[in-house]
Design a protein around this motif. Structure first.
Motif, PDB file in Angstrom:
ATOM      1  N   GLU A 111       0.847  -1.280   0.072  1.00  0.00           N
ATOM      2  CA  GLU A 111       0.131  -0.145   0.069  1.00  0.00           C
ATOM      3  C   GLU A 111       0.761   1.276  -0.131  1.00  0.00           C
ATOM      4  N   GLN A 112       2.034   1.015  -0.008  1.00  0.00           N
ATOM      5  CA  GLN A 112       3.163   2.389  -0.274  1.00  0.00           C
ATOM      6  C   GLN A 112       3.291   2.664  -1.683  1.00  0.00           C
ATOM      7  N   LEU A 113       3.085   1.659  -2.564  1.00  0.00           N
ATOM      8  CA  LEU A 113       3.403   1.777  -4.127  1.00  0.00           C
ATOM      9  C   LEU A 113       2.340   2.599  -4.675  1.00  0.00           C
ATOM     10  N   ASP A 114       2.631   3.204  -6.075  1.00  0.00           N
ATOM     11  CA  ASP A 114       1.768   4.180  -6.584  1.00  0.00           C
ATOM     12  C   ASP A 114       0.673   3.253  -7.227  1.00  0.00           C
ATOM     13  N   ALA A 115      -0.661   3.473  -6.583  1.00  0.00           N
ATOM     14  CA  ALA A 115      -1.919   2.764  -6.873  1.00  0.00           C
ATOM     15  C   ALA A 115      -2.209   2.826  -8.320  1.00  0.00           C
ATOM     16  N   THR A 116      -1.716   4.089  -9.130  1.00  0.00           N
ATOM     17  CA  THR A 116      -2.172   4.154 -10.264  1.00  0.00           C
ATOM     18  C   THR A 116      -1.317   3.042 -11.175  1.00  0.00           C
ATOM     19  N   THR A 117      -0.253   2.454 -10.883  1.00  0.00           N
ATOM     20  CA  THR A 117       0.416   1.740 -11.666  1.00  0.00           C
ATOM     21  C   THR A 117      -0.094   0.295 -11.277  1.00  0.00           C
ATOM     22  N   LEU A 118      -0.751  -0.037 -10.232  1.00  0.00           N
ATOM     23  CA  LEU A 118      -1.287  -1.176 -10.160  1.00  0.00           C
ATOM     24  C   LEU A 118      -2.089  -1.912 -10.815  1.00  0.00           C
ATOM     25  N   ILE A 119      -2.505  -3.389 -10.825  1.00  0.00           N
ATOM     26  CA  ILE A 119      -3.235  -3.923 -11.696  1.00  0.00           C
ATOM     27  C   ILE A 119      -4.668  -4.201 -10.958  1.00  0.00           C
ATOM     28  N   GLY A 120      -5.588  -3.737 -11.645  1.00  0.00           N
ATOM     29  CA  GLY A 120      -6.973  -3.782 -10.946  1.00  0.00           C
ATOM     30  C   GLY A 120      -7.406  -5.214 -10.926  1.00  0.00           C
ATOM     31  N   SER A 121      -8.385  -5.353  -9.637  1.00  0.00           N
ATOM     32  CA  SER A 121      -9.022  -6.635  -9.488  1.00  0.00           C
ATOM     33  C   SER A 121     -10.316  -6.498  -8.730  1.00  0.00           C
ATOM     34  N   ASP A 122     -11.021  -7.403  -9.231  1.00  0.00           N
ATOM     35  CA  ASP A 122     -12.436  -7.234  -8.426  1.00  0.00           C
ATOM     36  C   ASP A 122     -12.592  -8.391  -7.466  1.00  0.00           C
ATOM     37  N   TYR A 123     -11.434  -8.977  -7.193  1.00  0.00           N
ATOM     38  CA  TYR A 123     -11.290 -10.335  -6.088  1.00  0.00           C
ATOM     39  C   TYR A 123     -10.946  -9.652  -4.908  1.00  0.00           C
ATOM     40  N   PHE A 124     -10.395  -8.569  -4.721  1.00  0.00           N
ATOM     41  CA  PHE A 124      -9.976  -7.887  -3.218  1.00  0.00           C
ATOM     42  C   PHE A 124     -10.743  -6.680  -3.113  1.00  0.00           C
ATOM     43  N   ALA A 125     -10.815  -6.383  -1.713  1.00  0.00           N
ATOM     44  CA  ALA A 125     -11.340  -5.120  -1.392  1.00  0.00           C
ATOM     45  C   ALA A 125     -10.447  -3.942  -1.710  1.00  0.00           C
ATOM     46  N   SER A 126      -9.257  -4.208  -1.754  1.00  0.00           N
ATOM     47  CA  SER A 126      -8.446  -3.100  -2.297  1.00  0.00           C
ATOM     48  C   SER A 126      -8.783  -2.686  -3.844  1.00  0.00           C
ATOM     49  N   ASN A 127      -9.200  -3.480  -4.385  1.00  0.00           N
ATOM     50  CA  ASN A 127      -9.555  -3.484  -6.007  1.00  0.00           C
ATOM     51  C   ASN A 127      -8.191  -3.535  -6.698  1.00  0.00           C
ATOM     52  N   TYR A 128      -7.175  -4.117  -6.104  1.00  0.00           N
ATOM     53  CA  TYR A 128      -5.961  -4.312  -6.815  1.00  0.00           C
ATOM     54  C   TYR A 128      -5.207  -5.643  -6.625  1.00  0.00           C
ATOM     55  N   ASP A 129      -4.835  -6.005  -7.557  1.00  0.00           N
ATOM     56  CA  ASP A 129      -4.055  -7.343  -7.569  1.00  0.00           C
ATOM     57  C   ASP A 129      -2.740  -7.191  -6.771  1.00  0.00           C
TER      58      ASP A 129
END
Length: 305
Positions: A111-129
């Protein structure tokens, strides 16, 4: 001094002695980590200046991991907790929330990473892989966060943490170059990676692989018959030579996929077992992040050629 007074004195003395012994043992910062990848990273940065206890060992699936009573004790006694975050350790989130205090430092590295560079995901509450460790550049950023966190906790050793971190980042840079050279030997049309679940999307994005996981991003979801049939046809249509099991996921799903391909009069081999959500056994080369990454790349490339 009567017998009762002597007993009370000896008891108090023993308690004081235990406290002093505990204090002596706990002079170093007590760090608890979750996944084995994070444990390896923190040990490389902290060295013998900290005590590190990892909750998850080889072959452990963080998606399904539940804290034991012993784990809760370790977490309660920790000065710092490093974990992946992005809801990878979904069943531990509630424990982490209860552990929040003014004296305890908790760091969700992902969660310290730039979220705009992460891969999206519907499987997790964070919405990121959350499988971000398969991007070596992200892992380098983890190193910087660990160096900074430990330096704030033990400022007198900040120079040593910085030196350790720089040395480890240099090793990761060497790994990056080696991985790129190995993958360059595999034609782009053969870069199709079929695994038990979608843990390798960041790897695929970094090195041009089409990654397809039978179970999706989380092992908490079960692959159904339709998933197996759909993927078996994909393997045939794309002439995929090998598929892969994972060390932290049961083999049966990939074996069912192999059988489905065979039922259509085609063959696909199981190219080996990849390390996805956990490292190999402690004390082995694959028990380190760098060794794991190198092993995975060689296994994938050699099987798909």
């Amino acid at each position: 001094m009567n017998t009762k007074q002597i007993f009370i004195f000896l008891f108090a003395l023993s308690v004081l002695s235990c406290k002093n012994e505990t204090a002596s043992k706990n002079e170093r910062v007590q760090v608890v980590t979750t996944t084995s990848m994070i444990t390896d990273l923190v040990k490389n940065v902290g060295g013998d200046l900290i005590d590190v206890q990892g909750l998850m060992g080889a072959g452990v699936d963080p998606h399904l991991y539940k804290a034991s009573a012993g784990d809760v004790t370790k977490l309660a006694n920790a000065d710092i907790i490093f974990y992946n975050g992005l809801h990878l350790e979904g069943k531990l989130v509630e424990v982490f929330e209860k552990m929040e205090s003014a004296t305890k430092t908790q760091v969700a590295l992902g969660e310290q990473l730039d979220a705009t560079t992460l891969i999206g995901s519907d499987y997790f509450a964070s919405n990121y892989d959350p499988h971000v460790w398969f991007n070596i550049q992200y892992f380098k950023e983890f190193v910087e966060v660990v160096v900074s966190t430990l330096s704030r906790k033990l400022p007198q050793h900040a120079d040593q943490f910085k030196a350790n971190g720089d040395a480890y980042i240099a090793q990761l840079t060497t790994l990056e170059k080696e991985v790129e050279e190995i993958i360059e030997t595999l034609p782009e049309e053969k870069r199709i990676l079929v695994t038990a679940h979608d843990a390798f999307n960041y790897f695929g994005k970094s090195y041009g692989f089409n990654v397809v996981g039978l179970q999706g991003l989380s092992t908490a979801t079960e692959a159904g018959v339709k998933d197996v049939q759909r993927l078996s046809q994909f393997i045939i249509d794309n002439d995929v030579k090998a598929i892969f099991v994972e060390s932290s996921v049961p083999r049966r799903t990939i074996e069912a996929l192999q059988a489905a391909v065979k039922a259509k009069d085609r063959d696909v081999i199981i190219g080996g077992s990849l390390y996805s959500d956990a490292l190999g056994d402690a004390g082995t080369i694959e028990g380190t992040y760098i060794g794991m990454f190198r092993y995975n790349v060689n296994t994938i490339v050699n099987s798909l050629k």
